[in-house]
Design an enzyme around this catalytic site. Structure first.
Site, PDB file in Angstrom:
ATOM      1  N   PHE A  50       0.799  -1.216   0.000  1.00 30.62           N
ATOM      2  CA  PHE A  50       0.000   0.000   0.000  1.00 30.62           C
ATOM      3  C   PHE A  50       0.829   1.263   0.000  1.00 30.62           C
ATOM      4  CE2 PHE A  50      -2.430  -3.379   1.882  1.00 30.62           C
ATOM      5  CZ  PHE A  50      -3.594  -3.335   1.136  1.00 30.62           C
ATOM      6  N   ASP A 104       1.360  -5.911  15.834  1.00 30.90           N
ATOM      7  CA  ASP A 104       2.179  -6.562  14.809  1.00 30.90           C
ATOM      8  C   ASP A 104       3.651  -6.556  15.219  1.00 30.90           C
ATOM      9  OD1 ASP A 104       2.613  -7.963  12.464  1.00 30.90           O
ATOM     10  OD2 ASP A 104       2.909  -6.158  11.266  1.00 30.90           O
ATOM     11  N   LYS A 111     -18.147 -22.758  57.905  1.00 28.13           N
ATOM     12  CA  LYS A 111     -17.087 -21.826  57.547  1.00 28.13           C
ATOM     13  C   LYS A 111     -16.740 -21.968  56.067  1.00 28.13           C
ATOM     14  CE  LYS A 111     -14.846 -21.510  62.080  1.00 28.13           C
ATOM     15  NZ  LYS A 111     -13.557 -21.651  62.820  1.00 28.13           N
TER      16      LYS A 111
END
EC number: 2.7.11.1
Length: 632
Positions: free
Chosen positions: A159, A276, A611
């Site tokens: 990109f 990443d 208890k």
């Protein structure tokens, strides 16, 4: 951010690699804002709207595919890698397919590469075409060309790409920088645009830490976005690993891990999860052996915010008014203390199990750090398979091997350190600050324990607990070892207690503000201070702080947990365990009339004397949660 030297891409292959057979250098993909390095790639899917890329080579093999060849060939930027990968065999068959089996289809839809019949229903803005009508104006400065002279390309991703550049004028004239160039034509969805906005916002907010590259500014023109950063010329951590023949000595690995953990702890304190982390995303500032390590590529990073619990509590209070406030708020703050992320992002060999289950937070980064240190110490991946789906199944079900060389020759502290980072239960995993307190690291000269966001989460739960649970936690805190107390002492000291050794809300506020960036101010300070308001009118000493800030889940992960619990129960018996009716116990825990208290609490009490039983004590340490109620 892909500020490192590029490596050539290769096609993906699902074939089983032989031990010394060549493998492609990359098989993965990143969204538009995440990388510009040809090998620095990852997978990303989401249930949000949009698509990001016209193709998806999918996951890349680990850098460890270089490691077990007897001679490590030099890598050339002009040729594909011919290095080998170890072939790991598992002792038991693979389990059924993982929840991630549909990742390919989801990824294709998100990236806009849906083929006919591959997806019946596009999700939201996936129907958008080529980004038509999207506002691609970011409001960044448009003066890039007048300030910088763009040089040679040094890295490329799906990109965008990274170039060297230098200042044209001013005090910094001639100084070199790295510029990440993201073409606007690649931003075909609203998600892609938002990713770029968020990356720049995070980089701007976090800049200044020693282990982060300096961020100069972001620019844009009609065609591109330009992110200007410090140029790191020392290469990737991956390259250093290879130059050492595939692995580090323990001492050298500690030096690397201290720097990695410091920057991870800093990001997590600010409310940022990287998502990443891998050796390719850490760069050295210079070629010197002692140069600093810098974390890069925040293109997949996101914020985790603590406000979700409060919103859900408000909804539940309106819809279920018969539930008492205490149990509703307690269960929600335990289950939803942080907003959970659900995008499946990261790189295959480093992805945490909870990421594949689509519900995760900052702990996912720690898993990735665990994978990195495993590789540093032994030169092999902890999880391996022939296909990406096999990798996912291994991450979810297989256990890393500590039997093969060199593990038997490494220190027991090193093995324990790695195991505690690679715990499949994120609640039992160490935080970055706790890892810096681990015996394997804490005595190193450069190891300083930073403030841990987990402390405030645990304190928040403690302050809302019943008096009975607080007493149980105080008993458990008295069984802690010297090593376990070291971390708590360091955290207490960071809050700068008064001369009488106590802290208040003002101490917490002051300590947080000293460490705050814009990221923390936007997402954390108001919520945390509001949720710790019980300390506004009283003070807490170190003994109570230990009870408030210890993690029961993390202690459970230790081999000596049974001893811790038994000793704590004995102390609890001596210091106030008394007969108690189920209705009284329900009231103490804040269970409302709509909760089947006898079904939930019947095994908490001893039938002989009424208890609290040992089983009840252990359950009390964990607290009553929505999971407990749903189980009945």
């Amino acid at each position: 951010m892909g500020l490192c030297t590029s490596k050539p891409n290769s096609s993906n292959s699902d074939q089983t690699p032989a031990r010394n057979s060549p493998l492609p250098a990359s098989e993965s993909v990143k969204p538009s804002s995440s990388s510009v390095n040809g090998e620095d790639q990852c997978v990303t899917t989401t249930n949000n709207e949009g698509k990001k890329s016209p193709f998806f080579p999918f996951y890349s093999p680990s850098p460890a595919h270089y490691f077990f060849s007897k001679k490590t060939p030099a890598r050339s930027p002009a040729t594909n890698s011919t290095n080998s990968t170890p072939k790991r065999f598992f002792k038991r068959p693979f389990p059924p397919p993982s929840p991630a089996k549909h990742i390919r289809a989801v990824l294709a839809r998100r990236h806009g590469s849906v083929k006919p019949n591959s997806s019946a229903i596009p999700e939201g803005s996936e129907a958008e075409g080529g980004g038509v009508g999207l506002d691609k104006s970011f409001g960044f400065s448009k003066s890039f060309a007048s300030k910088y002279e763009l040089g040679d390309e040094v890295g490329r991703g799906h990109f965008g790409y990274t170039c060297a550049a230098k200042f044209k004028k001013g005090d910094n004239k001639g100084q070199q920088v790295a510029v990440k160039v993201i073409p606007k034509a690649k931003m075909t969805t609203a998600i892609a645009i938002e990713d770029v906005r968020r990356e720049v916002k995070i980089l701007r907010a976090l800049s200044g830490h020693n282990n982060l590259p300096h961020f100069y500014d972001a620019y844009e023109d009609h065609d591109n976005v330009y992110i200007v950063m410090e140029l790191c010329e020392g290469g990737e951590l991956l390259d250093r690993i290879l130059s050492r023949g595939g692995k580090y000595t323990e001492e050298d690995a500690k030096t690397v891990m201290i720097q990695i953990l410091n920057v991870v702890a800093f990001c997590h304190l600010q409310g940022v999860v990287h998502r990443d982390l891998k050796p390719e995303n850490f760069l050295f500032t210079s070629k010197e052996d002692t140069s600093q390590l810098k974390a890069i590529d925040f293109g997949l990073s996101d914020y985790v915010r603590p406000g979700k619990a409060l919103r859900l509590y408000a909804i539940c209070k309106l819809r279920f008014q018969n539930l008492e406030t205490s149990i509703c708020l307690y269960a929600l703050t335990i289950a939803f203390a942080d907003e959970r992320l659900n995008d499946i992002v990261g790189s295959a060999y480093y992805v945490a199990p909870e990421v594949l289950h689509r519900s995760y937070s900052t702990e996912a980064d720690i898993w990735s750090v665990g994978v990195i240190v495993y590789i540093l110490l032994c030169g092999s991946r902890p999880f391996w398979a022939r296909t990406e789906s096999g990798i996912f199944r291994a991450v979810l079900k297989a256990d890393p091997s500590f039997d093969d060389p060199p593990w038997p020759l490494l220190s027991s502290e090193a093995r324990d350190f790695v195991k505690r980072l690679l715990n499949k239960d994120p609640r039992k995993r160490l935080t970055a600050a706790q890892a810096l307190s681990h015996p394997w690291i804490k005595d190193s000269n450069d190891a300083k324990v930073p403030m841990d966001i987990l402390v405030f989460k645990l304190m928040r739960a403690y302050l809302r607990s019943s008096s009975l649970r607080k007493a149980a936690l105080r008993a458990l805190s008295k069984t802690l070892t010297v090593d376990e107390l070291f971390y708590l002492r360091e955290q207490f000291a960071l809050l700068e207690p008064s001369k009488n050794g106590t802290i208040s809300l003002e101490n917490i506020k002051s300590a947080l503000m000293k460490m705050a960036t814009d990221a923390m101010k936007d997402s954390r300070i108001p919520e945390f201070l509001g949720q710790l308001s019980a300390l506004q009118y009283r003070r807490m000493d170190f003994e109570e702080f230990c009870a408030a800030a210890l993690s029961v889940h993390q202690l459970e992960a230790l081999d000596r947990w049974e001893q811790h619990a038994r000793c704590a129960y004995e102390l609890f018996e001596k210091e106030g365990n008394r007969p108690i009716m189920i209705d009284e116990l329900a009231s103490e825990l804040g269970l409302g009339p709509s909760v089947p208290v006898h079904a939930v609490l019947h095994d908490w009490l001893r039938h002989t004397d009424g208890k609290l039983s040992f089983l009840g004590f252990v359950k009390l340490l964990h607290g009553v949660s929505s999971r407990t109620i749903k189980a009945h």
